[in-house]
Design an enzyme around this catalytic site. Structure first.
Site, mmCIF file in Angstrom:
data_model
loop_
_atom_site.group_PDB
_atom_site.id
_atom_site.type_symbol
_atom_site.label_atom_id
_atom_site.label_comp_id
_atom_site.label_asym_id
_atom_site.label_seq_id
_atom_site.Cartn_x
_atom_site.Cartn_y
_atom_site.Cartn_z
ATOM 1 N N CYS A 76 0.829 -1.203 0.000
ATOM 2 C CA CYS A 76 0.000 0.000 0.000
ATOM 3 C C CYS A 76 0.873 1.266 0.000
ATOM 4 C CB CYS A 76 -1.004 -0.047 1.149
ATOM 5 S SG CYS A 76 -2.390 1.090 0.944
ATOM 6 N N HIS A 103 -3.245 -5.350 1.510
ATOM 7 C CA HIS A 103 -2.608 -5.629 2.801
ATOM 8 C C HIS A 103 -2.618 -7.128 3.101
ATOM 9 C CE1 HIS A 103 -2.351 -1.444 4.402
ATOM 10 N NE2 HIS A 103 -3.305 -1.251 3.517
ATOM 11 N N GLU A 105 -0.961 -8.721 5.196
ATOM 12 C CA GLU A 105 -0.771 -8.970 6.630
ATOM 13 C C GLU A 105 -2.094 -8.999 7.400
ATOM 14 O OE1 GLU A 105 -0.903 -4.478 6.356
ATOM 15 O OE2 GLU A 105 -0.285 -6.137 5.076
#
Length: 192
Positions: free
Chosen positions: A80, A172, A174
């Site tokens: 990002c 994202h 994660e």
């Protein structure tokens, strides 16, 4: 040998990246100053506010150190805001950038925070099963040079790409339980 991965910890989602990397068996260093780069095998630049992270990278010449490591083939993964910072050109912005990837990026390309969304992405490099992707005020790559490999697109927009030792995602990874993107990055570290 156990991989030692740095996660830029100036602002943004660095804790979540740390947790994923630790789950995958890595030693993780939270990078806050130039001496923290010592001995790392790869670096993740997390999502967050790219303008803020860029300003913080100018302190202690951290950005210059990342540029140097990137040109010396250290694997670097930007998610990002990290994608924005890795790009050579940012549409309608003169903000600080690392100027490493031969890409043109557009910030907030899918809308404001309220327009954040999740979707399934097909990423052929990671097998036939779709990858769940979380987009939060996400950018996309409007243009890439011929030396940049496109790993995934969403509605015709490039959201995941690789250029040698550099990896960038608009989403994202994660924030989902799927570990394939981080494992892909760790495999890049093995290659380099």
């Amino acid at each position: 040998m156990k991989k030692r991965v740095g996660v830029l910890a100036l602002q943004g989602a660095f804790r979540e990246h740390r947790q994923v990397l630790e789950h995958l068996g890595c030693d993780v260093i939270e990078v806050r100053k130039t001496s923290d780069f010592e001995g790392i095998h790869g670096l993740i630049i997390p999502g967050g506010e790219s303008t803020t992270i860029g300003k913080l990278l100018m302190i202690d010449e951290m950005g210059e150190k990342i540029k140097e490591l990137g040109t010396q083939d250290l694997p670097i993964f930007g998610t990002c805001a990290g994608m924005i910072l890795l790009s050579k050109t940012i549409i309608d912005s003169d903000q600080y950038r690392l100027n490493l990837m031969d890409t043109v990026v557009e910030r907030n390309a899918f809308g404001r925070q309220v327009a954040s969304f999740e979707t399934d992405l097909l990423v052929p490099a990671m097998g036939p099963n779709p990858l769940r992707a979380v987009f939060i005020r996400a950018p996309y790559l409007r243009e890439v040079a011929p030396n940049v490999g496109i790993l995934a697109e969403y509605e015709g927009r490039i959201v995941f790409a690789r250029q040698g030792n550099l990896l960038a995602s608009a989403f994202h990874p994660e924030l989902t339980p799927d570990l394939r993107v981080h494992q892909y990055f760790l495999d890049m570290i093995d290659e380099h």
